[in-house]
Design an enzyme around this catalytic site. Structure first.
Site, short mmCIF file in Angstrom:
data_model
loop_
_atom_site.label_atom_id
_atom_site.label_comp_id
_atom_site.label_asym_id
_atom_site.label_seq_id
_atom_site.Cartn_x
_atom_site.Cartn_y
_atom_site.Cartn_z
N ASP A 58 -5.79 2.30 6.73
CA ASP A 58 -6.59 2.34 7.95
C ASP A 58 -5.98 3.23 9.03
O ASP A 58 -4.82 3.64 8.96
CB ASP A 58 -6.71 0.93 8.53
CG ASP A 58 -5.40 0.47 9.19
OD1 ASP A 58 -4.32 0.67 8.57
OD2 ASP A 58 -5.44 -0.04 10.32
N VAL A 76 -2.33 9.11 6.08
CA VAL A 76 -3.52 9.06 5.21
C VAL A 76 -4.35 7.82 5.51
O VAL A 76 -3.83 6.80 5.99
CB VAL A 76 -3.14 9.09 3.71
CG1 VAL A 76 -2.54 10.43 3.33
CG2 VAL A 76 -2.19 7.95 3.35
N ASP A 97 6.76 3.88 3.68
CA ASP A 97 6.95 5.02 4.58
C ASP A 97 8.44 5.03 4.96
O ASP A 97 9.27 5.59 4.23
CB ASP A 97 6.01 4.84 5.78
CG ASP A 97 6.11 5.92 6.83
OD1 ASP A 97 6.78 6.92 6.59
OD2 ASP A 97 5.50 5.76 7.91
N ASP A 120 0.83 -1.21 0.00
CA ASP A 120 0.00 0.00 0.00
C ASP A 120 0.86 1.26 0.00
O ASP A 120 0.66 2.17 -0.80
CB ASP A 120 -0.99 0.01 1.18
CG ASP A 120 -0.32 -0.21 2.54
OD1 ASP A 120 0.91 -0.45 2.60
OD2 ASP A 120 -1.04 -0.16 3.56
N ILE A 121 1.82 1.33 0.93
CA ILE A 121 2.62 2.55 1.05
C ILE A 121 4.02 2.21 1.56
O ILE A 121 4.17 1.34 2.42
CB ILE A 121 1.92 3.57 1.99
CG1 ILE A 121 2.70 4.88 2.09
CG2 ILE A 121 1.64 3.01 3.36
CD1 ILE A 121 1.90 6.02 2.74
P1 5GP Z 1 7.17 1.26 6.52
O1 5GP Z 1 7.58 -0.11 6.98
O2 5GP Z 1 7.56 1.57 5.12
O3 5GP Z 1 7.55 2.33 7.50
O4 5GP Z 1 5.60 1.30 6.59
C1 5GP Z 1 4.85 0.52 5.82
C2 5GP Z 1 3.50 0.29 6.45
O5 5GP Z 1 3.12 1.28 7.40
C3 5GP Z 1 2.50 0.36 5.36
O6 5GP Z 1 2.34 -0.88 4.75
C4 5GP Z 1 1.25 0.82 6.10
O7 5GP Z 1 0.55 -0.29 6.59
C5 5GP Z 1 1.76 1.64 7.26
N1 5GP Z 1 1.68 3.10 6.96
C6 5GP Z 1 2.70 3.95 6.73
N2 5GP Z 1 2.24 5.20 6.50
C7 5GP Z 1 0.91 5.12 6.58
C8 5GP Z 1 -0.13 6.10 6.43
O8 5GP Z 1 0.05 7.29 6.15
N3 5GP Z 1 -1.40 5.63 6.58
C9 5GP Z 1 -1.69 4.34 6.88
N4 5GP Z 1 -2.96 4.01 7.02
N5 5GP Z 1 -0.73 3.40 7.03
C10 5GP Z 1 0.55 3.80 6.88
#
Ligand code: 5GP
Length: 223
Positions: free
Chosen positions: A194, A188, A138, A135-136
């Protein structure tokens, strides 16, 4: 190398759109600040991403691996768009699906540790062209944890498609092969994104009001 489309960059000061310009479920109307990415724009972008993915990975079996829960809508819409292209192509590629569940967030904070909670038997990915659908991105921690797990099972090729990539100082520097939108460092919800499992049932990607963070916080749910 296929001709990949550039990600759509949403600027730091992007104001979003008034909620009143769109249809928003009544139960969420008080919790949202703005519509940040309208559903129609998401669908248009996905149509092009599907083409980019097939140009890069097509002609071979593809195993599309959905990272649950957040990517389920993107996964479904991306695969539908790929299927449509396949129906109209002389070089159609079979697409298999699998699902993996990963968790790293509590409220709107990354916990720093990534847990794979189950799903796909990754040994079935050996020798396959694997498309991880996220999905994203981050911090990039989830992908940094998941990619070695997938790669140790000997896939032929691995690509990652993420609907969103966040510009954040917390980034570990990971960038996916395909990304829909690059967004500022805001939390978001909607389109399966979520906040403690709420707001997945909202079609647009939206920003949250401060009051909603308390209302839907895990520790004290006041619903
Ligand atoms: P990362 O491991 O890249 O820090 O984060 C990935 C996961 O964090 C994503 O798959 C998602 O589930 C959650 N996440 C990161 N940013 C957001 C955001 O702005 N909104 C939501 N709902 N989930 C996020």
């Amino acid at each position: 190398m296929a001709n990949r489309s550039p990600s759509i960059r949403i600027g730091d000061d992007a104001p979003g759109y008034d909620l009143d310009c769109f249809s928003i479920p009544k139960n969420y109307a008080q919790d949202l600040e703005k519509v940040f990415i309208p559903h129609g724009l998401i669908m248009d972008r996905i149509e092009r991403l599907a083409r980019d993915v097939l140009q890069d990975m097509g002609g071979q079996h593809i195993v599309a691996l959905c990272v649950l829960k957040g990517a389920y809508k993107f996964f479904s819409d991306l695969l539908n768009a790929m299927e449509t292209l396949n129906r109209n192509s002389d070089q159609a590629s079979p697409i298999m699906v699998d699902f993996i569940r990963v968790s790293s967030y509590c409220n709107d904070q990354s916990t720093g540790s990534v847990r794979v909670l189950g799903g796909a038997d990754l040994s079935s990915l050996a020798g396959k062209n694997v498309l991880i659908v996220e999905d994203i991105v981050d911090t990039g921690r989830t992908m940094q944890a998941l990619l070695p797990l997938v790669e140790q099972h000997g896939p032929r090729m691995v690509r990652v498609a993420s609907l969103l990539v966040k510009r954040t100082p917390r980034s570990l520097g990971y960038t996916p092969d395909f990304s829909g939108f690059e967004i500022p460092d805001r939390y978001v919800v909607g389109y399966a994104f979520d906040y403690n499992d709420y707001f997945r049932d909202l079609s647009h990607v939206c920003t949250l009001r401060e009051t909603a963070r308390d209302k839907y916080a895990l520790a004290v749910q006041k619903l």
